[in-house]
Design a protein around this motif. Structure first.
Motif, PDB file in Angstrom:
ATOM      1  N   GLN A 114      63.340  13.576  45.602  1.00  0.00           N
ATOM      2  CA  GLN A 114      62.367  14.265  46.716  1.00  0.00           C
ATOM      3  C   GLN A 114      61.340  13.761  47.021  1.00  0.00           C
ATOM      4  OE1 GLN A 114      64.133  16.317  49.195  1.00  0.00           O
ATOM      5  NE2 GLN A 114      65.996  15.271  47.939  1.00  0.00           N
ATOM      6  N   PHE A 115      60.702  13.118  48.390  1.00  0.00           N
ATOM      7  CA  PHE A 115      59.972  12.589  48.746  1.00  0.00           C
ATOM      8  C   PHE A 115      58.930  13.811  49.250  1.00  0.00           C
ATOM      9  CE2 PHE A 115      61.759   8.829  47.938  1.00  0.00           C
ATOM     10  CZ  PHE A 115      61.178   8.420  46.882  1.00  0.00           C
ATOM     11  N   ASP A 154      51.077   8.326  64.348  1.00  0.00           N
ATOM     12  CA  ASP A 154      52.491   8.699  64.567  1.00  0.00           C
ATOM     13  C   ASP A 154      53.112   8.601  65.235  1.00  0.00           C
ATOM     14  OD1 ASP A 154      53.723  10.931  64.045  1.00  0.00           O
ATOM     15  OD2 ASP A 154      53.500  12.422  65.338  1.00  0.00           O
ATOM     16  N   ARG A 166      47.756  14.290  52.466  1.00  0.00           N
ATOM     17  CA  ARG A 166      45.980  13.416  52.218  1.00  0.00           C
ATOM     18  C   ARG A 166      45.952  12.627  53.181  1.00  0.00           C
ATOM     19  NH1 ARG A 166      50.474  11.582  47.434  1.00  0.00           N
ATOM     20  NH2 ARG A 166      50.896  10.272  48.177  1.00  0.00           N
ATOM     21  N   ALA A 222      47.291  10.337  54.833  1.00  0.00           N
ATOM     22  CA  ALA A 222      47.953   8.952  55.302  1.00  0.00           C
ATOM     23  C   ALA A 222      48.792   8.357  56.490  1.00  0.00           C
ATOM     24  CB  ALA A 222      49.023   8.660  53.880  1.00  0.00           C
ATOM     25  N   VAL A 223      48.995   9.738  57.071  1.00  0.00           N
ATOM     26  CA  VAL A 223      49.705   9.440  58.289  1.00  0.00           C
ATOM     27  C   VAL A 223      48.415   9.135  59.419  1.00  0.00           C
ATOM     28  CG1 VAL A 223      50.824  10.294  60.503  1.00  0.00           C
ATOM     29  CG2 VAL A 223      51.530  11.058  57.876  1.00  0.00           C
ATOM     30  N   THR A 224      48.323   7.393  59.651  1.00  0.00           N
ATOM     31  CA  THR A 224      47.266   7.099  60.259  1.00  0.00           C
ATOM     32  C   THR A 224      48.361   7.276  61.624  1.00  0.00           C
ATOM     33  OG1 THR A 224      48.536   5.022  59.484  1.00  0.00           O
ATOM     34  CG2 THR A 224      45.869   6.065  58.637  1.00  0.00           C
ATOM     35  N   ILE A 271      52.176  14.046  51.496  1.00  0.00           N
ATOM     36  CA  ILE A 271      51.745  12.135  52.634  1.00  0.00           C
ATOM     37  C   ILE A 271      50.854  12.908  53.469  1.00  0.00           C
ATOM     38  CG2 ILE A 271      52.348  10.969  53.248  1.00  0.00           C
ATOM     39  CD1 ILE A 271      54.727  11.418  52.191  1.00  0.00           C
TER      40      ILE A 271
END
Lengths: 340, 391
Positions: free
Chosen positions: B4-5, B19, B13, B15-17, B10
């Motif tokens: 389960q990620f 989309d 944090r 981290a999604v630079t 994410i």
């Protein structure tokens, strides 16, 4: 940086030049090499100056001291994958003698000098009976954990012609490692020869995909239920798409291959492992997390530096993992797979 | 079995630079879709079928469109291609069992049956014909050119003129760039011909310069180039030699498409021809995102070898390629199909296709395994094709 110890499943120990093998060649072939000005296999998988071949400050053909200094610091065990392509030498007897020489060189120059290292047996896989003999020669040496095959070959690896290699690997409880590159003589794409190195490089993932299709659909895992195969340096983000496609093919066409008894993706998950370099990751980490989940990657991936080759950083992947997943990919998967 | 990620973590944090989800990752439990139960889509949009196969009913019909010299040649020597890579098909002519006309002629050779089983049955507004009859695979290139021209004249006389719902492909002898350009010039301004048709397994990768005169002609007439599943160009279907089984040949075709995309992008075709468009037919599409990730990564490291590639391969791909939907990969879980559409980010370039009369036919209500919103259904089922082909 990591609280647990890593197993690095892809470190390259390349033969510096043919002369390094002279001490291990029989007199006949030594004379032949000298007379014919033969320089060694002509596979050009890693041209020395190409940016992917070596990272900053590394040698394209690192020696033991360099590997010790730059790779082994936080590594419990490192697995050497020598890419000396004896298969591209058409003379099968010479290829077999070169393989024996390379393996002897690996024992003397790497395994006997560094206890953290394990190695892969180089074999003349274009002649499966001679390759099996080479596996039998080294198979009981505790330093060898794998038989290494280039991903490009004369026939896909599910073909029965390779069975003697698989029988020998299983006899000695060795894994099979399929590795980037090779020079079998025919083109690296289904449509002929491309012009540029970057096409060979980007296209190598397709050959890994073809090998997976072949191993599954030609029944290699039914003939050899204990066969375990590491796909080294071929990426893995394509795995979900291949599983979906081949499972769908099998639904429509399984009467074509009655000895493929389970869904293709089940064989892939049971028998295949993948090194994590190159990552070939999507720019969006959410998408990478989805890919990992789609194929159950925490049980399939093996940590690898791919030293000295140069790719995008694997931290992009490692940072997504929970502590448990990290422990599996860093070492537990490899420990089980390679019987370490 | 799977991990389960934690997607939320994410995102939190930071981290999604970039989309690329394109709206496909919105939480949508798809409660209406049960695993194992096949979803049926409403048929509430126009339908354009971009992949219909027609064949000559007999070789005599083909010969009647050839000049006398070539009639005699064909009668005497037949078709001579790159043989030695034959995998017996799962079914005769790879066709649906019900697609055989009563008179024993091949599936796809009978207009009334095709109208009944496909165009009328599914209310197809427009159908694109892709005749896979072998003109481009002739080793005798002059005969290949005559064969191509005959096929084009046959399409016009026996298919386009009797049924205004149909559109045709310009068949070309693709291994010769000049001869192919001449054939594209012959038909390129006829509104009934919507693309030039190649097959995936050419003799050389399609980015090679020998094919460029064909691309120049395609740009001259603003005609896309379509690459269809199949063929034989002399090289084995894998980069590692010939496999044993039809399932490997059929299931291995995505690798061939990948090789063609890699070649077209890295050999600089779009630098030379900035308006050129390609349509990938019957290759599936789940392989596209991971291929683009690898290509972008390779280009960042190795781009100096190909200075004519001046932007990321993924951007070139999304601008220059359209993709037909059949046969669609089938993810394990319905939501994974939605994830795939997000990774693909190709909402304006997916084109519905049935592949009639082949055995792996996709019907319009069962092609997509998940519900799509009405706007995407309109685009995929018809409007993307309408825009691409100016229909």
């Amino acid at each position: 940086m990591s609280e647990h110890t890593r197993i690095d499943c892809d470190i390259h120990n390349e033969v510096p030049d043919l002369e390094a093998l002279y001490p291990y060649l029989p007199d006949h072939w030594l004379a032949y090499c000298r007379e014919s000005a033969f320089n060694g296999p002509d596979a050009a998988d890693y041209p020395e100056s190409v940016p992917t071949t070596a990272r900053d400050g590394s040698s394209p053909k690192p020696d033991l001291a360099e590997v010790q200094a730059r790779v082994l610091d936080d590594v419990e065990i490192g697995i050497l994958n020598c890419a000396y392509r004896v298969q591209s030498v058409r003379n099968e007897d010479l290829a077999a003698s070169l393989a024996t020489a390379v393996n002897q060189w690996q024992v003397e120059h790497w395994l006997e000098k560094e206890t953290r290292l394990r190695a892969s047996i180089v074999v003349p896989s274009h002649s499966p009976p001679l390759a099996a003999r080479e596996i039998d020669r080294w198979g009981d040496h505790p330093g060898f954990v794998q038989v290494i095959l280039p991903v490009r070959a004369e026939a896909p690896y599910g073909n029965r012609r390779y069975d003697p290699i698989y029988e020998a690997a299983i006899r000695h409880d060795l894994a099979l490692g399929i590795n980037y590159g090779g020079a079998p003589g025919h083109p690296p794409t289904p449509t002929g020869w491309p012009s540029y190195f970057i096409e060979d490089y980007a296209g190598m993932a397709q050959i890994f995909q073809s090998q997976v299709i072949s191993l599954v659909c030609e029944g290699a895992f039914e003939r050899f239920p204990s066969l375990r195969v590491a796909l080294i340096e071929g990426g893995f983000t394509w795995l979900p798409s291949l599983m979906w496609r081949i499972d769908k093919e099998w639904k429509g066409l399984r009467h074509n291959t009655p000895y493929v008894r389970r869904r293709p993706s089940e064989y892939m998950r049971t028998h295949l492992r993948f090194t994590i370099q190159p990552l070939d990751a999507p720019p969006n980490p959410l998408h990478l997390a989805q890919i990992l989940e789609q194929c159950g990657a925490e049980d399939l991936l093996l940590y690898a530096s791919d030293y000295p080759h140069s790719h995008d950083s694997q931290d992009f992947l490692l940072d997504l993992l929970t502590a448990d997943q990290r422990e599996k990919i860093d070492s537990a998967n490899a420990r089980t797979f390679y019987r370490l | 079995m799977t991990a389960q990620f934690d997607s939320t973590a994410i995102a939190e944090r930071g981290a999604v630079t970039k989309d690329r989800t394109n709206g496909h990752d919105a939480a949508d439990p798809d409660a209406s879709v049960q695993q194992g139960a096949r979803y049926r889509a409403p048929l509430d949009t126009a339908i354009i079928d971009t992949d219909i196969h027609i064949y000559f009913p007999t070789q005599d019909v083909l010969r009647s469109y050839l000049e006398p010299h070539w009639q005699e040649y064909h009668q005497t020597f037949g078709q001579r291609g790159y043989d030695g890579s034959h995998f017996p098909r799962a079914m005769p002519n790879a066709a649906r069992h019900d697609a055989w006309p009563d008179d024993g002629t091949p599936p796809g050779s009978n207009l009334p049956l095709l109208q009944k089983q496909l165009l009328d049955e599914w209310n197809i507004e427009i159908g694109v014909l892709n005749p896979l009859v072998g003109a481009g695979e002739q080793r005798n290139l002059a005969f290949g050119a005559a064969f191509a021209r005959a096929t084009n004249e046959w399409q016009l006389a026996e298919w386009l003129e009797p049924d205004p719902r149909l559109r045709a492909s310009i068949i070309v002898p693709w291994e010769d760039g000049e001869l192919s350009a001449a054939e594209i010039d012959r038909w390129g301004s006829h509104p009934g011909f919507v693309h030039a048709l190649l097959i995936a397994r050419t003799k050389e990768p399609l980015g090679r310069r020998k094919y460029w005169p064909m691309y120049e002609a395609a740009c001259r007439h603003d005609v896309p180039i379509a690459i269809h599943f199949g063929g034989a160009g002399g090289a084995p279907i894998t980069g590692s030699g010939f496999p044993n089984h039809y399932i490997e040949d059929h299931g291995g075709m995505p690798q061939t498409f990948q090789a063609q995309v890699i070649s077209l992008i890295f050999e600089g075709v779009f630098h030379q021809f900035p308006t050129l468009k390609f349509v990938l037919i019957e290759g599936g599409f789940a392989w596209i995102p991971p291929m683009l990730w690898r290509m972008d990564s390779a280009w960042r490291k190795l781009g100096s070898e190909v200075p004519h590639v001046t932007e990321p391969p993924s951007e070139l791909f999304r601008r220059h390629f359209w993709v037909s939907t059949q046969p669609m990969e089938e993810p394990f879980q319905p939501e994974q199909f939605r994830q795939l559409l997000g990774h693909l980010d190709l909402d304006d370039n997916l084109l519905f296709a049935t592949d009639y009369p082949h055995w792996d036919f996709d019907s319009p209500d069962r092609a997509f395994p998940i519900p799509l919103d009405k706007e995407r259904r309109r685009k995929f089922m018809a409007e993307n094709a309408r825009a691409l082909y100016n229909l």
